[in-house]
Write a protein that holds these residues in place. Structure first.
Motif, PDB file in Angstrom:
ATOM      1  N   UNK A  80       0.736  -1.270   0.035  1.00  2.91           N
ATOM      2  CA  UNK A  80       0.187  -0.163  -0.230  1.00  2.91           C
ATOM      3  C   UNK A  80       0.883   1.441   0.212  1.00  2.91           C
ATOM      4  N   UNK A  81       0.936   1.993  -0.578  1.00  3.10           N
ATOM      5  CA  UNK A  81       1.515   3.530  -1.130  1.00  3.10           C
ATOM      6  C   UNK A  81       1.058   4.046   0.201  1.00  3.10           C
ATOM      7  N   UNK A  82       0.137   4.692   0.979  1.00  2.76           N
ATOM      8  CA  UNK A  82      -0.268   5.888   1.949  1.00  2.76           C
ATOM      9  C   UNK A  82      -0.927   4.384   2.764  1.00  2.76           C
ATOM     10  N   UNK A  83      -2.254   4.594   2.494  1.00  2.00           N
ATOM     11  CA  UNK A  83      -3.892   3.662   3.209  1.00  2.00           C
ATOM     12  C   UNK A  83      -4.726   4.913   3.969  1.00  2.00           C
ATOM     13  N   UNK A  84      -5.240   5.343   2.901  1.00  2.00           N
ATOM     14  CA  UNK A  84      -6.061   6.096   3.194  1.00  2.00           C
ATOM     15  C   UNK A  84      -7.112   6.082   5.148  1.00  2.00           C
ATOM     16  N   UNK A 102     -10.834   6.448  16.914  1.00  2.00           N
ATOM     17  CA  UNK A 102     -10.243   5.712  17.779  1.00  2.00           C
ATOM     18  C   UNK A 102     -10.365   4.717  17.733  1.00  2.00           C
ATOM     19  N   UNK A 103     -10.104   3.551  16.479  1.00  2.00           N
ATOM     20  CA  UNK A 103      -9.825   2.647  16.637  1.00  2.00           C
ATOM     21  C   UNK A 103      -8.180   1.762  15.292  1.00  2.00           C
ATOM     22  N   UNK A 104      -8.253   1.413  16.494  1.00  2.00           N
ATOM     23  CA  UNK A 104      -6.430   0.524  16.277  1.00  2.00           C
ATOM     24  C   UNK A 104      -6.696   0.087  15.105  1.00  2.00           C
ATOM     25  N   UNK A 105      -5.326  -0.407  14.474  1.00  3.67           N
ATOM     26  CA  UNK A 105      -4.753  -0.546  12.770  1.00  3.67           C
ATOM     27  C   UNK A 105      -3.954  -1.468  13.235  1.00  3.67           C
ATOM     28  N   UNK A 106      -4.014  -2.488  11.746  1.00  2.00           N
ATOM     29  CA  UNK A 106      -3.607  -3.326  12.007  1.00  2.00           C
ATOM     30  C   UNK A 106      -3.342  -3.748  10.487  1.00  2.00           C
ATOM     31  N   UNK A 107      -1.545  -3.363   9.995  1.00  2.00           N
ATOM     32  CA  UNK A 107      -1.464  -3.539   8.509  1.00  2.00           C
ATOM     33  C   UNK A 107      -0.043  -4.246   8.637  1.00  2.00           C
ATOM     34  N   UNK A 108       0.430  -4.404   7.060  1.00  2.00           N
ATOM     35  CA  UNK A 108       1.370  -4.955   6.514  1.00  2.00           C
ATOM     36  C   UNK A 108       2.866  -4.074   6.789  1.00  2.00           C
ATOM     37  N   UNK A 109       3.663  -4.494   7.373  1.00  6.41           N
ATOM     38  CA  UNK A 109       4.713  -3.488   7.962  1.00  6.41           C
ATOM     39  C   UNK A 109       6.015  -3.153   6.938  1.00  6.41           C
ATOM     40  N   UNK A 110       6.133  -1.901   5.851  1.00  6.21           N
ATOM     41  CA  UNK A 110       6.496  -2.311   5.102  1.00  6.21           C
ATOM     42  C   UNK A 110       5.907  -1.069   4.524  1.00  6.21           C
ATOM     43  N   UNK A 111       4.866  -0.800   4.755  1.00  4.79           N
ATOM     44  CA  UNK A 111       3.953  -0.521   3.370  1.00  4.79           C
ATOM     45  C   UNK A 111       3.639   0.728   3.768  1.00  4.79           C
ATOM     46  N   UNK A 112       3.199   1.921   2.904  1.00  5.80           N
ATOM     47  CA  UNK A 112       2.638   2.985   3.344  1.00  5.80           C
ATOM     48  C   UNK A 112       2.228   3.293   4.897  1.00  5.80           C
ATOM     49  N   UNK A 113       1.454   1.998   4.893  1.00  3.88           N
ATOM     50  CA  UNK A 113       0.849   2.932   5.995  1.00  3.88           C
ATOM     51  C   UNK A 113       1.917   3.173   7.601  1.00  3.88           C
ATOM     52  N   UNK A 173       3.842   1.531  15.523  1.00  3.24           N
ATOM     53  CA  UNK A 173       3.508  -0.030  16.068  1.00  3.24           C
ATOM     54  C   UNK A 173       3.836   0.252  17.360  1.00  3.24           C
ATOM     55  N   UNK A 174       2.620  -0.432  18.412  1.00  4.76           N
ATOM     56  CA  UNK A 174       2.551  -0.674  19.868  1.00  4.76           C
ATOM     57  C   UNK A 174       1.693   0.836  20.204  1.00  4.76           C
ATOM     58  N   UNK A 175       1.685   1.786  19.135  1.00  2.00           N
ATOM     59  CA  UNK A 175       1.345   2.615  19.660  1.00  2.00           C
ATOM     60  C   UNK A 175      -0.313   2.921  18.659  1.00  2.00           C
ATOM     61  N   UNK A 176      -0.334   2.910  17.658  1.00  2.00           N
ATOM     62  CA  UNK A 176      -2.121   3.530  17.371  1.00  2.00           C
ATOM     63  C   UNK A 176      -2.238   2.092  16.185  1.00  2.00           C
ATOM     64  N   UNK A 177      -1.156   1.140  16.532  1.00  2.00           N
ATOM     65  CA  UNK A 177      -1.909  -0.409  16.207  1.00  2.00           C
ATOM     66  C   UNK A 177      -0.531  -1.074  15.700  1.00  2.00           C
ATOM     67  N   UNK A 178      -0.725  -2.159  15.070  1.00  2.00           N
ATOM     68  CA  UNK A 178       0.667  -2.945  14.501  1.00  2.00           C
ATOM     69  C   UNK A 178       0.384  -2.642  12.967  1.00  2.00           C
ATOM     70  N   UNK A 179       2.058  -3.298  13.320  1.00  2.00           N
ATOM     71  CA  UNK A 179       2.307  -3.536  11.876  1.00  2.00           C
ATOM     72  C   UNK A 179       2.836  -4.310  11.468  1.00  2.00           C
ATOM     73  N   UNK A 180       2.270  -5.823  10.482  1.00  2.00           N
ATOM     74  CA  UNK A 180       3.369  -6.897  11.189  1.00  2.00           C
ATOM     75  C   UNK A 180       3.331  -7.671   9.615  1.00  2.00           C
TER      76      UNK A 180
END
Length: 391
Positions: free
Chosen positions: A301-305, A314-325, A331-338
């Protein structure tokens, strides 16, 4: 106050079209006189909840040229559409902007410069077209290389090049290092929103129905999450996958079919894995606010609106590490990148389900992060700097 022209040659339902509207809105909020010009086959205006289009002049131009023919010819047709828009602009006697902001079509920057020789030209790069060359069938790669060189020349013409994320900036630097002294990151924006409800009713995945969004991974992750909770004797929340659906697009139908087939293969019922198309604004807002988490399964993902949209509520986000997210999700603060693994996503979903205090903490910090960096007023300040800074 300055006169600004924002051009969008391919109005659609995706983040690019929303970005051009946000750009016009944010500059108008800062006191500039803004004209937003877009090509629309039927003269129709998408209505996005966070925008007030009355703050700037909008011009929908019905174009003869389609965006594609049988899924082909997008680059050439985008040039023709932009040329048609430029001719329309030149016929407007009062449209004499000090700055021009456009995106999507780097191949026709020479025509933009000729149409507005005394204006500062800023190009917004969602992602370099050159990188799509590697995905082209071998017998079309010579054709694609032609467009890569046109992109190179187009970026050289722009006074300033903006990119939507550090992810895009890295990729642009690897292909066109000669333009990097004129490149700056300018994140898209969202508006402040009411927070999440107290009880999480579902897991949410928001994306256009298109194959590159990698939506089957969300279904696989959900199946692993459900299995893990069942083993612990805990009932799982349902998964809702929702997004814009272009009924005229074969790719949209293919994406929907692939997700439905994966749901069936994994033995998930329609109640456990709901597939929704073209939600109303109010419906989508409610889905966000009742979500346990937002799952974003696209690895490139280039950014991920949708990430800051969820975070604003106020919803945590689980995205893919290395992406535009990585630009929005801490990570660990507003969601997770895995990693792009069903088990990795499922593990974080289980944690948020079983530890509501963690979900609440991440959600609060997510809202704070959006309020500090991703609102429309932040976008306006970044655009103003790019459009009017000394050359």
């Amino acid at each position: 106050m300055s006169r600004v022209l924002v051009i969008n040659p391919a109005l659609g339902t995706g983040g690019g079209s929303r970005w051009s509207l946000q750009a016009a809105e944010s500059l108008a909020m800062r006191g500039h006189e803004v004209d937003w010009v877009a090509g629309a086959p039927h003269g129709e205006m998408p209505g996005w909840r966070e925008l007030s289009v009355d703050s700037f002049r909008r011009h929908l131009v019905r174009l003869r040229w389609p965006a594609a023919v049988g899924g082909r010819g997008r680059a050439w047709l985008s040039v023709m559409r932009l040329r048609e828009l430029l001719r329309w602009c030149q016929r407007q006697p009062t449209l004499k902007p000090e700055a021009v902001l456009l995106d999507c079509v780097p191949f026709a920057m020479r025509e933009v410069r000729e149409a507005f020789p005394h204006s500062r030209i800023v190009f917004y790069c969602h992602f370099p077209e050159a990188l799509y060359a590697g995905k082209t069938q071998w017998f079309l790669r010579g054709h694609r290389q032609h467009w890569v060189e046109r992109e190179r020349r187009g970026l050289a013409i722009a006074d300033r090049v903006l990119v939507n994320s550090s992810y895009t900036q890295r990729h642009l630097a690897g292909i066109f290092p000669e333009v990097m002294d004129r490149v700056a990151i300018c994140h898209p924006a969202v508006t402040a929103a009411s927070g999440a409800t107290g009880e999480a009713k579902h897991i949410l995945c928001v994306a256009r129905w298109t194959p590159e969004k990698n939506l089957p991974l969300a279904v696989q992750a959900y199946a692993a999450y459900r299995a893990g909770l069942r083993a612990a004797g805990v009932a799982a929340r349902p998964l809702i996958i929702v997004g814009a659906f272009d009924a005229a697009s074969p790719e949209a139908h293919a994406a929907f079919t692939a997700v439905d087939e994966e749901r069936r293969r994994l033995g998930l019922t329609p109640a456990e894995c709901q597939l929704l198309r073209d939600p109303r604004d109010a419906e989508l807002d409610q889905l966000y606010r009742e979500a346990l988490a937002l799952v974003h399964p696209m690895p490139n993902e280039h950014f991920g609106m949708v990430a800051p949209e969820a975070m604003a509520r106020g919803v945590p986000v689980i995205g893919i590490e290395g992406s535009g997210l990585a630009d929005s999700v801490v990570p660990g603060e507003t969601g997770f990148l895995v990693p792009p693994s069903p088990l990795a996503i499922a593990e974080k979903l289980q944690q948020l389900h079983l530890e509501p205090g963690v979900r609440q903490r991440l959600g609060q910090r997510a809202r704070e992060r959006v309020a500090s960096a991703f609102l429309v007023e932040h976008l306006g300040a970044r655009l103003e700097s790019a459009l009017f800074a000394a050359k």
